[in-house]
Write a protein that holds these residues in place. Sequence first.
Motif, mmCIF file in Angstrom:
data_model
loop_
_atom_site.group_PDB
_atom_site.id
_atom_site.type_symbol
_atom_site.label_atom_id
_atom_site.label_comp_id
_atom_site.label_asym_id
_atom_site.label_seq_id
_atom_site.Cartn_x
_atom_site.Cartn_y
_atom_site.Cartn_z
ATOM 1 N N ALA A 144 0.831 -1.208 0.000
ATOM 2 C CA ALA A 144 0.000 0.000 0.000
ATOM 3 C C ALA A 144 0.865 1.258 0.000
ATOM 4 C CB ALA A 144 -0.932 -0.013 1.213
ATOM 5 N N GLU A 145 1.901 1.277 0.830
ATOM 6 C CA GLU A 145 2.777 2.447 0.884
ATOM 7 C C GLU A 145 3.492 2.658 -0.440
ATOM 8 O OE1 GLU A 145 5.263 1.671 4.210
ATOM 9 O OE2 GLU A 145 3.759 2.276 5.704
ATOM 10 N N ALA A 146 3.862 1.561 -1.124
ATOM 11 C CA ALA A 146 4.533 1.698 -2.417
ATOM 12 C C ALA A 146 3.625 2.346 -3.455
ATOM 13 C CB ALA A 146 5.001 0.324 -2.911
ATOM 14 N N CYS A 147 2.294 2.197 -3.300
ATOM 15 C CA CYS A 147 1.328 2.813 -4.225
ATOM 16 C C CYS A 147 0.811 4.149 -3.711
ATOM 17 C CB CYS A 147 0.152 1.866 -4.454
ATOM 18 S SG CYS A 147 0.574 0.359 -5.353
ATOM 19 N N GLY A 148 1.393 4.646 -2.613
ATOM 20 C CA GLY A 148 0.920 5.907 -2.036
ATOM 21 C C GLY A 148 -0.377 5.762 -1.276
ATOM 22 N N GLY A 149 -0.707 4.533 -0.851
ATOM 23 C CA GLY A 149 -1.960 4.287 -0.147
ATOM 24 C C GLY A 149 -1.750 4.052 1.332
ATOM 25 N N GLN A 150 -2.813 3.562 1.969
ATOM 26 C CA GLN A 150 -2.810 3.388 3.418
ATOM 27 C C GLN A 150 -3.579 2.130 3.776
ATOM 28 O OE1 GLN A 150 -5.064 6.263 5.840
ATOM 29 N NE2 GLN A 150 -3.193 6.560 7.043
ATOM 30 N N LEU A 151 -3.036 1.386 4.735
ATOM 31 C CA LEU A 151 -3.708 0.205 5.258
ATOM 32 C C LEU A 151 -4.272 0.522 6.631
ATOM 33 C CD1 LEU A 151 -4.331 -2.880 5.456
ATOM 34 C CD2 LEU A 151 -2.030 -3.146 6.409
ATOM 35 N N SER A 152 -5.542 0.161 6.847
ATOM 36 C CA SER A 152 -6.187 0.343 8.148
ATOM 37 C C SER A 152 -6.802 -0.979 8.573
ATOM 38 C CB SER A 152 -7.280 1.419 8.077
ATOM 39 O OG SER A 152 -6.753 2.643 7.615
ATOM 40 N N VAL A 153 -6.547 -1.374 9.821
ATOM 41 C CA VAL A 153 -7.155 -2.582 10.366
ATOM 42 C C VAL A 153 -7.685 -2.271 11.755
ATOM 43 C CG1 VAL A 153 -5.735 -4.222 9.076
ATOM 44 C CG2 VAL A 153 -4.913 -3.339 11.243
ATOM 45 N N GLY A 154 -8.767 -2.946 12.142
ATOM 46 C CA GLY A 154 -9.341 -2.720 13.466
ATOM 47 C C GLY A 154 -10.781 -3.179 13.504
ATOM 48 N N ARG A 155 -11.504 -2.633 14.442
ATOM 49 C CA ARG A 155 -12.923 -2.975 14.592
ATOM 50 C C ARG A 155 -13.777 -1.760 14.275
ATOM 51 N NH1 ARG A 155 -13.719 -7.838 16.560
ATOM 52 N NH2 ARG A 155 -12.105 -8.861 17.821
ATOM 53 N N ALA A 156 -14.893 -2.014 13.600
ATOM 54 C CA ALA A 156 -15.875 -0.969 13.327
ATOM 55 C C ALA A 156 -17.046 -1.131 14.301
ATOM 56 C CB ALA A 156 -16.373 -1.059 11.887
ATOM 57 N N PRO A 157 -17.721 -0.032 14.663
ATOM 58 C CA PRO A 157 -18.858 -0.147 15.583
ATOM 59 C C PRO A 157 -19.900 -1.116 15.054
ATOM 60 C CG PRO A 157 -18.241 2.158 15.263
ATOM 61 C CD PRO A 157 -17.446 1.360 14.274
ATOM 62 N N GLY A 158 -20.321 -2.061 15.914
ATOM 63 C CA GLY A 158 -21.335 -3.032 15.531
ATOM 64 C C GLY A 158 -20.850 -4.070 14.546
ATOM 65 N N SER A 159 -19.534 -4.150 14.339
ATOM 66 C CA SER A 159 -19.000 -5.106 13.372
ATOM 67 C C SER A 159 -17.832 -5.840 14.001
ATOM 68 C CB SER A 159 -18.547 -4.375 12.097
ATOM 69 O OG SER A 159 -18.011 -5.283 11.160
ATOM 70 N N GLY A 160 -17.267 -6.746 13.244
ATOM 71 C CA GLY A 160 -16.106 -7.475 13.715
ATOM 72 C C GLY A 160 -14.835 -6.850 13.186
ATOM 73 N N PHE A 161 -14.006 -7.679 12.645
ATOM 74 C CA PHE A 161 -12.716 -7.227 12.136
ATOM 75 C C PHE A 161 -12.893 -6.553 10.781
ATOM 76 C CE2 PHE A 161 -8.538 -7.909 10.161
ATOM 77 C CZ PHE A 161 -7.709 -7.445 11.170
ATOM 78 N N VAL A 162 -12.194 -5.443 10.568
ATOM 79 C CA VAL A 162 -12.275 -4.677 9.319
ATOM 80 C C VAL A 162 -10.864 -4.440 8.801
ATOM 81 C CG1 VAL A 162 -13.010 -2.549 8.198
ATOM 82 C CG2 VAL A 162 -14.405 -3.544 10.022
ATOM 83 N N LEU A 163 -10.655 -4.762 7.539
ATOM 84 C CA LEU A 163 -9.400 -4.452 6.856
ATOM 85 C C LEU A 163 -9.729 -3.563 5.676
ATOM 86 C CD1 LEU A 163 -6.505 -6.850 5.967
ATOM 87 C CD2 LEU A 163 -7.478 -5.383 4.190
ATOM 88 N N ARG A 164 -9.045 -2.413 5.601
ATOM 89 C CA ARG A 164 -9.339 -1.447 4.531
ATOM 90 C C ARG A 164 -8.025 -0.958 3.937
ATOM 91 N NH1 ARG A 164 -11.607 1.998 7.355
ATOM 92 N NH2 ARG A 164 -13.776 1.366 7.062
ATOM 93 N N VAL A 165 -7.953 -0.942 2.625
ATOM 94 C CA VAL A 165 -6.840 -0.363 1.897
ATOM 95 C C VAL A 165 -7.387 0.747 1.014
ATOM 96 C CG1 VAL A 165 -5.067 -0.736 0.155
ATOM 97 C CG2 VAL A 165 -5.465 -2.480 1.900
ATOM 98 N N SER A 166 -6.855 1.930 1.187
ATOM 99 C CA SER A 166 -7.353 3.086 0.414
ATOM 100 C C SER A 166 -6.196 3.772 -0.279
ATOM 101 C CB SER A 166 -8.064 4.072 1.344
ATOM 102 O OG SER A 166 -7.215 4.483 2.394
ATOM 103 N N VAL A 167 -6.467 4.219 -1.490
ATOM 104 C CA VAL A 167 -5.480 4.940 -2.299
ATOM 105 C C VAL A 167 -6.185 6.156 -2.875
ATOM 106 C CG1 VAL A 167 -3.915 4.842 -4.267
ATOM 107 C CG2 VAL A 167 -4.284 2.792 -2.877
ATOM 108 N N PRO A 168 -5.612 7.368 -2.706
ATOM 109 C CA PRO A 168 -6.279 8.555 -3.270
ATOM 110 C C PRO A 168 -6.510 8.396 -4.766
ATOM 111 C CG PRO A 168 -4.491 9.182 -1.797
ATOM 112 C CD PRO A 168 -4.397 7.703 -1.978
ATOM 113 N N ALA A 169 -7.696 8.703 -5.199
ATOM 114 C CA ALA A 169 -8.023 8.539 -6.630
ATOM 115 C C ALA A 169 -7.325 9.594 -7.458
ATOM 116 C CB ALA A 169 -9.531 8.646 -6.799
#
Length: 405
Positions: free
Chosen positions: A380-405
Amino acid sequence: MTAMSPTTGPAPAGPASVHDQGNGIRPTHLAGTHTFGPPVPKPSPFFQHGFGWLVGSVWLFYLGQPLGTILNHPGGFAKWFSLGALVAFGLSYVLVFLWTRRMHIEERQPRLRDGLVWLGVTLVLGLAMLPGAGGDWMVGLVYIAASAVMVLPPRAAVVAVAVVAAQPLLLPVLVPEWKHENGLFFSIVLAAFAMFGVTRMIDHNMRLTAANREIARLAVAEERARAARDLHDILGHSLTVITIKAELAGRLLPDAPDRAKTEVNDMERLAREALADIRRTVGAYREVCLEEELASARSALSAAGIEAQVPRSADVPEPRGTLFSWAVREGVTNVVRHSGATRCVITVRPDAVEIADNGSGPVAAAGAGGSGLRGLRERAEACGGQLSVGRAPGSGFVLRVSVPA
């Protein structure tokens, strides 16, 4: 699989390429790697052993003046003693040059005590030329100043050169028979500057060599990390799905042999795909497709008994598409392995991909976790993006990778 040579392009891999006599290809070894390319020419023996002697000896032409004076001296003990002292003096200077050169090559600095001993020996040999050379022995001060630059620390060398350079101006005052040598003063100063440049050049060459070794070491380490990351991403996911399907086939075998056979066929297909992926990865030609990863995720979640909400297709431009493919693979592998979830939702947008479940899998910081999350963060960092992991309210495990469009 092919191995790339920087000068010859693709070269066939395997034993045949190692012993290929027709095109001159030979394995060129670097610790931790197997690289194929043309043989690296060995350094000339002259430059390995004779270069130091040449550079050190070329400056001995200054000794022509005291040599002529000694040869014109009437025969006797004084003449031959001074001639022997002159030869020993020149040899001592060359040996000092070779010694300091070897110290630089070995990335060591001469000790102050050793340097003073060398200078003392050289000075004594220079004074030993007095009986036959007279005042012309002072030409040896050029070599003593150059030696001081080689064997002493910079500050001590400056003091030594200043003291030596003053002698051609002071000694003729004390010994009227000796000529006043203004030119010798400048020769001493110029020789000191020249030797300073030579020592700095040797230092810089040694630092460049050390830097090249460090670059090679870091390149090997980076390649190892890349290979480990890719193999983890491939085998971790594939073996997890194969394991789940094997367990499912075992449960289905007594009551639903036809469906168990289907699962076994899927395991065979996955094993073959994993083997092909490994071969492509080792050859550095592997690519992943987001739609294929989504289909594989749907199959893996279904086999694990997890309700899957996965989009059928996704239109994401490269290189984000490849990055999101790895994210889907890692996220689904973690869901199947660790979450204990009953439901998983994969959301794909042009600027982000998210894998969320309702399980109780471990929560890791973005910079922590196993090698899979660490490898995904690096991608993700090599593409200028970001990795986020954790818990969302009312949910379980969340993995998100985002890259600015």
